[in-house]
Design a protein around this motif. Structure first.
Motif, PDB file in Angstrom:
ATOM      1  N   LEU A 135      27.369  -9.285   2.230  1.00 52.20           N
ATOM      2  CA  LEU A 135      26.662  -8.032   2.495  1.00 52.20           C
ATOM      3  C   LEU A 135      25.307  -8.294   3.139  1.00 52.20           C
ATOM      4  O   LEU A 135      24.915  -7.602   4.090  1.00 52.20           O
ATOM      5  CB  LEU A 135      26.495  -7.250   1.189  1.00 52.20           C
ATOM      6  CG  LEU A 135      25.796  -5.889   1.277  1.00 52.20           C
ATOM      7  CD1 LEU A 135      26.501  -4.970   2.261  1.00 52.20           C
ATOM      8  CD2 LEU A 135      25.725  -5.239  -0.105  1.00 52.20           C
ATOM      9  N   LEU A 136      24.599  -9.280   2.646  1.00 47.95           N
ATOM     10  CA  LEU A 136      23.305  -9.636   3.231  1.00 47.95           C
ATOM     11  C   LEU A 136      23.462 -10.077   4.687  1.00 47.95           C
ATOM     12  O   LEU A 136      22.641  -9.730   5.546  1.00 47.95           O
ATOM     13  CB  LEU A 136      22.646 -10.745   2.413  1.00 47.95           C
ATOM     14  CG  LEU A 136      21.963 -10.314   1.119  1.00 47.95           C
ATOM     15  CD1 LEU A 136      21.700 -11.523   0.231  1.00 47.95           C
ATOM     16  CD2 LEU A 136      20.661  -9.589   1.418  1.00 47.95           C
ATOM     17  N   GLU A 137      24.505 -10.844   4.947  1.00 52.26           N
ATOM     18  CA  GLU A 137      24.728 -11.314   6.316  1.00 52.26           C
ATOM     19  C   GLU A 137      25.029 -10.138   7.246  1.00 52.26           C
ATOM     20  O   GLU A 137      24.545 -10.088   8.382  1.00 52.26           O
ATOM     21  CB  GLU A 137      25.886 -12.314   6.340  1.00 52.26           C
ATOM     22  CG  GLU A 137      26.098 -12.968   7.690  1.00 52.26           C
ATOM     23  CD  GLU A 137      27.086 -14.111   7.636  1.00 52.26           C
ATOM     24  OE1 GLU A 137      27.299 -14.741   8.690  1.00 52.26           O
ATOM     25  OE2 GLU A 137      27.644 -14.379   6.550  1.00 52.26           O
ATOM     26  N   LEU A 138      25.809  -9.176   6.760  1.00 51.40           N
ATOM     27  CA  LEU A 138      26.128  -8.004   7.572  1.00 51.40           C
ATOM     28  C   LEU A 138      24.889  -7.162   7.838  1.00 51.40           C
ATOM     29  O   LEU A 138      24.677  -6.675   8.960  1.00 51.40           O
ATOM     30  CB  LEU A 138      27.188  -7.150   6.869  1.00 51.40           C
ATOM     31  CG  LEU A 138      28.596  -7.733   6.776  1.00 51.40           C
ATOM     32  CD1 LEU A 138      29.466  -6.838   5.902  1.00 51.40           C
ATOM     33  CD2 LEU A 138      29.221  -7.893   8.153  1.00 51.40           C
ATOM     34  N   LEU A 148      17.175  -5.464   0.236  1.00 55.68           N
ATOM     35  CA  LEU A 148      17.832  -6.727   0.578  1.00 55.68           C
ATOM     36  C   LEU A 148      17.209  -7.921  -0.139  1.00 55.68           C
ATOM     37  O   LEU A 148      17.903  -8.888  -0.462  1.00 55.68           O
ATOM     38  CB  LEU A 148      17.790  -6.940   2.095  1.00 55.68           C
ATOM     39  CG  LEU A 148      18.501  -5.872   2.935  1.00 55.68           C
ATOM     40  CD1 LEU A 148      18.501  -6.274   4.400  1.00 55.68           C
ATOM     41  CD2 LEU A 148      19.916  -5.626   2.437  1.00 55.68           C
ATOM     42  N   GLU A 149      15.891  -7.861  -0.398  1.00 56.82           N
ATOM     43  CA  GLU A 149      15.254  -8.984  -1.099  1.00 56.82           C
ATOM     44  C   GLU A 149      15.802  -9.124  -2.519  1.00 56.82           C
ATOM     45  O   GLU A 149      16.111 -10.221  -2.981  1.00 56.82           O
ATOM     46  CB  GLU A 149      13.734  -8.785  -1.144  1.00 56.82           C
ATOM     47  CG  GLU A 149      12.998  -9.948  -1.798  1.00 56.82           C
ATOM     48  CD  GLU A 149      11.489  -9.778  -1.757  1.00 56.82           C
ATOM     49  OE1 GLU A 149      10.787 -10.570  -2.412  1.00 56.82           O
ATOM     50  OE2 GLU A 149      11.008  -8.852  -1.064  1.00 56.82           O
ATOM     51  N   GLY A 188      22.028 -12.540  -5.818  1.00 55.10           N
ATOM     52  CA  GLY A 188      23.026 -13.504  -5.390  1.00 55.10           C
ATOM     53  C   GLY A 188      22.727 -14.900  -5.898  1.00 55.10           C
ATOM     54  O   GLY A 188      23.628 -15.632  -6.324  1.00 55.10           O
ATOM     55  N   ARG A 189      21.437 -15.285  -5.872  1.00 56.99           N
ATOM     56  CA  ARG A 189      21.060 -16.600  -6.396  1.00 56.99           C
ATOM     57  C   ARG A 189      21.308 -16.687  -7.889  1.00 56.99           C
ATOM     58  O   ARG A 189      21.768 -17.716  -8.411  1.00 56.99           O
ATOM     59  CB  ARG A 189      19.590 -16.888  -6.093  1.00 56.99           C
ATOM     60  CG  ARG A 189      19.346 -17.348  -4.662  1.00 56.99           C
ATOM     61  CD  ARG A 189      17.954 -17.905  -4.512  1.00 56.99           C
ATOM     62  NE  ARG A 189      16.937 -16.857  -4.509  1.00 56.99           N
ATOM     63  CZ  ARG A 189      15.811 -16.890  -5.198  1.00 56.99           C
ATOM     64  NH1 ARG A 189      15.547 -17.910  -5.979  1.00 56.99           N
ATOM     65  NH2 ARG A 189      14.944 -15.905  -5.112  1.00 56.99           N
TER      66      ARG A 189
END
Length: 205
Positions: free
Chosen positions: A71-74, A176-177, A183-184
């Protein structure tokens, strides 16, 4: 490739696992061998390729850390950086798990050297205690994971009223942050769970 679009799922941090599975099975059924057994070689190859893509999409979106990375990449146009720093909120749990794992390793090393039947009985009792401690650590991870999943579910609302994909102000309107941080955390949780499972397996022998 946009895996959300491929499975006809909205771009969201949280997806219902049952709905996701149903979507995958519904789409994958179109490319089942029974459906294409009369097709020519090119059609079969295309169907197999499509099935592989659907399978990859399903497994990516099913796993939270992989789904957030995708999702972040998109949304940002680039894959998130592999930042090794752990969020401060997880430091206490990291220290606790590290200590229990190290002490369990010391016990396992001592157990491997034990030959006395009497000491083996004592080692068995001690091993049960370490099993309990490791299971307690795993329960703490599970609780943290459930809390983070609930947070992702709440974050879904941020994707409802934002500008459409490709719009200039979309990325700035999304959290997004925090998504990258989540995610981490999921990555660390997966790693810790694997470490605990390895030691539980060793203790069971």
């Amino acid at each position: 490739m946009d895996y959300f679009a491929l499975l006809h799922e909205p771009r969201r941090p949280w997806l219902d696992p049952d709905s996701l599975k149903a979507a995958f099975l519904r789409l994958a059924a179109q490319y089942h061998p029974d459906k294409i057994h009369q097709a020519d070689a090119d059609e079969k190859a295309a169907a197999n390729q499509r099935y592989s893509e659907l399978n990859a999409a399903y497994h990516c979106l099913l796993e939270p850390k992989e789904r957030l990375r995708h999702l972040l990449e998109l949304e940002s146009g680039a894959a998130p950086e592999d930042i090794q720093g752990i969020p401060s909120a997880m430091m206490d749990l990291l220290v606790q798990i590290g200590q229990v794992c190290r002490e369990t390793d010391l016990f396992l090393a001592a157990k491997a050297k034990t030959v006395s039947p009497l000491l083996k009985v004592q080692m068995f009792e001690t091993g049960m205690a370490w099993t309990d401690k490791l299971n307690q650590m795993r329960q703490q991870i599970d609780l943290q994971r459930e809390a983070l999943l609930a947070e992702l579910k709440g974050m879904n609302t941020a994707w409802i009223d934002v500008p459409p994909p490709g719009s200039a102000g979309r990325a700035a309107a999304l959290p997004l942050e925090r998504l990258e941080q989540a995610g981490r955390i999921f990555s660390y949780m997966a790693r810790w769970t694997e470490q605990i499972q390895e030691r539980l397996a060793q203790l069971s022998f």
